[in-house]
Motif scaffolding. Structure first.
Motif, PDB file in Angstrom:
ATOM      1  N   TYR A   1       0.901  -1.309   0.022  1.00 22.26           N
ATOM      2  CA  TYR A   1       0.076  -0.046   0.070  1.00 22.26           C
ATOM      3  C   TYR A   1       0.789   1.254   0.070  1.00 22.26           C
ATOM      4  CZ  TYR A   1      -4.008  -2.849   1.180  1.00 22.26           C
ATOM      5  OH  TYR A   1      -5.170  -3.739   1.277  1.00 22.26           O
TER       6      TYR A   1
ATOM      7  N   HIS B   1       0.521   4.991   0.729  1.00 28.96           N
ATOM      8  CA  HIS B   1      -0.600   6.138   1.152  1.00 28.96           C
ATOM      9  C   HIS B   1       0.144   7.541   1.441  1.00 28.96           C
ATOM     10  CE1 HIS B   1      -3.306   2.847   2.092  1.00 28.96           C
ATOM     11  NE2 HIS B   1      -2.368   2.188   3.019  1.00 28.96           N
TER      12      HIS B   1
ATOM     13  N   GLN C   1      -5.363   6.685   0.117  1.00 30.19           N
ATOM     14  CA  GLN C   1      -4.692   5.763  -0.503  1.00 30.19           C
ATOM     15  C   GLN C   1      -4.248   6.320  -2.037  1.00 30.19           C
ATOM     16  OE1 GLN C   1      -5.841   1.493   0.214  1.00 30.19           O
ATOM     17  NE2 GLN C   1      -6.244   1.215  -2.071  1.00 30.19           N
TER      18      GLN C   1
ATOM     19  N   SER D   1      -2.210   0.461  -4.405  1.00 28.74           N
ATOM     20  CA  SER D   1      -2.272  -0.833  -3.652  1.00 28.74           C
ATOM     21  C   SER D   1      -1.878  -2.010  -4.681  1.00 28.74           C
ATOM     22  CB  SER D   1      -3.393  -1.226  -3.066  1.00 28.74           C
ATOM     23  OG  SER D   1      -4.548  -1.438  -3.714  1.00 28.74           O
TER      24      SER D   1
ATOM     25  N   VAL E   1      -4.976  -7.418  -2.895  1.00 28.11           N
ATOM     26  CA  VAL E   1      -5.750  -6.441  -2.738  1.00 28.11           C
ATOM     27  C   VAL E   1      -7.079  -6.452  -3.287  1.00 28.11           C
ATOM     28  CG1 VAL E   1      -3.841  -4.794  -1.925  1.00 28.11           C
ATOM     29  CG2 VAL E   1      -4.155  -5.089  -4.213  1.00 28.11           C
TER      30      VAL E   1
END
Length: 538
Positions: A244, A246, A290, A293, A297
């Motif tokens: 991920y 972010h 976000q 990803s 996921v």
């Protein structure tokens, strides 16, 4: 071969509302903006690792689909990270593919559960037994002896981990000039280097502690590694790679610090003291938006997570809660509100609350840390509950979060949401989760909760309207009873009792099925699917 569900490809895609995941990047430095594309490229390599982890045929099938140039089928394959629709009991949407393998590609496809268990008993050293059940090994057959053996992830996925390692170090190079500016804690540069090195050493503990201690002054939040075990539906031992990228929302994070007191909730749990923890480490809470990803996921999208899952890492460093603000907002707007209008009694719609929805997600992640993680005999709950560990853990976190929400309202720790709002919003959210499919951990856990609460009178369905209501006179006790029952089942590690619990409560009632059919007929999305603008220019 499995049969193919009759939904058309466009219909399947429409079941997941397209949602643009983006954030304001104007406050990022040039170095941070330069690092993001490298992190996205590393995340895409994790996509390939996960395809390999989920099924041995995924990579060849993906290549075939791309060569055919079928845009919609490629999109669907990418959404699900494979050819099976999870919310439709893993039915395939591509002709000719086999049933989804229970153990993913972590084990030989012809291996039976009993064979693995008997093999483990033959291993002479505790370390060999630990490696067999490790989060970070696959199980293969020795080509000469045909006997099972453990293979470290660092060896199994070396061809993809090496370029990911390089990209993460390159991103760290971009960020190196910012490290001196970091306040207390680990810099994002330090974490990226230690986690990149862990990919090749297969030793994750040190970098896990770096991740847990990331400085609040970091503007980027990166989670990368093998974590969740849902893909291993045989034992729940083997972890899947996820990545991920972010951007932190620091102002929102500060507002939620009061929820990090895990011990407050633990001390008030409705279970005997022998099942409680007395030294829980307060969990840092990070609110993020976000950007990208990759890896494990697949839809439905993750709205929050509490990591790590490795019990040794949790014991040494605690856990961290990451709440994905933009994803939660998308889910409430496109899914939760429309579902509530279909299933809640009209006089209870007044209690539907976006803040109750997001606060419960937060408390769900907090409550993963609460209750037993080891049985009274000292084994991990994971090892005793095996294939039902994930569903019971998700159910535990869900219902304990509802218990904690009411507790915090009573104690004045939550003053912007009422208990009635929490309860009614939770009831509507149950239908959202069940639509993920009851073979999926969250959906199965939620089906059990709804069945239990209705049996105990905490919720009921009007037979004339088929609309559901919370019984505000009984819901508090029903929630406490369910929290008690799940945690005691976990603490006892009684697999047969857990089997019986799930067998009893996971069956959907005719009323629930009718409501789910109505949601489907209304064309309400099952969830959202991400569009990542940050990846378009790569």
């Amino acid at each position: 071969m499995s049969s193919v569900v009759t939904r058309s490809i466009p219909t399947r895609i429409a079941r997941f509302a397209a949602y643009e995941c983006t954030a304001d990047l104007s406050h990022l430095s040039p170095q941070e903006k330069s690092a993001i594309p490298k992190l996205v490229k590393a995340a895409k390599l994790f996509d390939q690792i996960y395809l390999r982890q989920a099924w041995s045929g995924n990579e060849a099938l993906e290549k075939k689909l791309k060569e055919k140039g079928d845009h919609d089928l490629c999109l669907l394959f990418d959404m699900y990270k494979g050819p099976w629709a999870s919310e439709d009991e893993n039915e395939p949407f591509i002709e000719g593919v086999p049933k989804r393998p229970e153990g993913g590609n972590f084990y030989p496809e012809d291996m039976k559960k009993e064979e693995f268990e008997e093999w483990v008993k033959t291993l002479s050293s505790p370390e060999d037994q630990r490696q067999a059940k490790s989060f970070y090994t696959t199980i293969r057959r020795n080509k000469e002896t045909n006997v099972l053996e453990s293979i470290p992830y660092s060896e199994e996925y070396k061809d993809l981990l090496q370029p990911a390692h390089k990209l993460m170090h390159e991103a760290a190079d971009d960020l190196s000039s910012l490290s001196a500016l970091e306040e207390k804690g680990t810099s994002i540069e330090t974490f990226l280097r230690s986690r990149a090195d862990a990919l090749l050493s297969n030793e994750y503990l040190s970098s896990e502690l770096d991740w847990l201690n990331l400085s609040k002054s970091n503007k980027l939040e990166v989670t990368a590694g093998p974590y969740e075990v849902y893909t291993d539906a045989i034992f729940g031992y083997k972890s899947a790679y996820e990545f991920y990228v972010h951007v932190r929302d620091e102002s929102s994070s500060r507002l939620l610090e009061e929820f990090s007191d895990l011990q407050f909730v633990e001390d008030h749990l409705p279970i005997p003291d022998k099942y409680k923890n007395d030294k829980l480490i307060p969990a840092p809470i990070v609110v993020v938006n976000q950007l990208f990803s990759g890896g494990d996921v697949a839809v439905p999208m993750t709205a929050a997570y509490n990591l790590p899952n490795d019990e040794e890492a949790v014991k040494k460093g605690g856990s961290k809660l990451v709440l994905i603000k933009n994803v939660q907002e998308g889910k409430f707007k496109h899914v939760m509100e429309p579902i509530a209008n279909q299933v809640l009694a009209k006089d209870q719609l007044q209690y539907l609350s976006a803040e109750a929805f997001t606060t419960h997600i937060l408390l769900h992640e907090v409550c993963h840390s609460n209750g037993p993680h080891h049985t009274l005999e000292g084994d991990t709950v994971r090892s005793k509950l095996q294939e039902y560990h994930s569903a019971m853990e998700e159910a535990k976190a869900d219902i304990a979060a509802l218990f904690a929400a009411h507790l915090m309202v009573q104690k004045g720790k939550i003053d912007k949401v009422t208990s009635k709002q929490f309860w009614a919003t939770f009831l509507a959210a149950a239908f959202r989760s069940i639509r993920f499919g009851i073979q999926e951990a969250h959906g199965l856990g939620q089906a059990c909760q709804l069945g239990y609460l209705i049996e105990k009178g905490g919720a009921y369905c009007d037979p004339e309207t088929n609309l559901f209501s919370v019984n505000f006179d009984k819901i508090e006790q029903a929630v406490a009873d369910l929290t008690h029952d799940i945690m005691v089942l976990q603490g006892d590690g009684d697999k047969k009792a857990v089997d019986a619990f799930i067998e009893k409560y996971s069956k959907l009632s005719p009323e629930t099925k009718k409501a789910l059919d109505r949601i489907e007929e209304a064309g309400i999305p099952v969830d959202i699917r991400p569009i990542y603008p940050v990846a378009k220019n790569l």
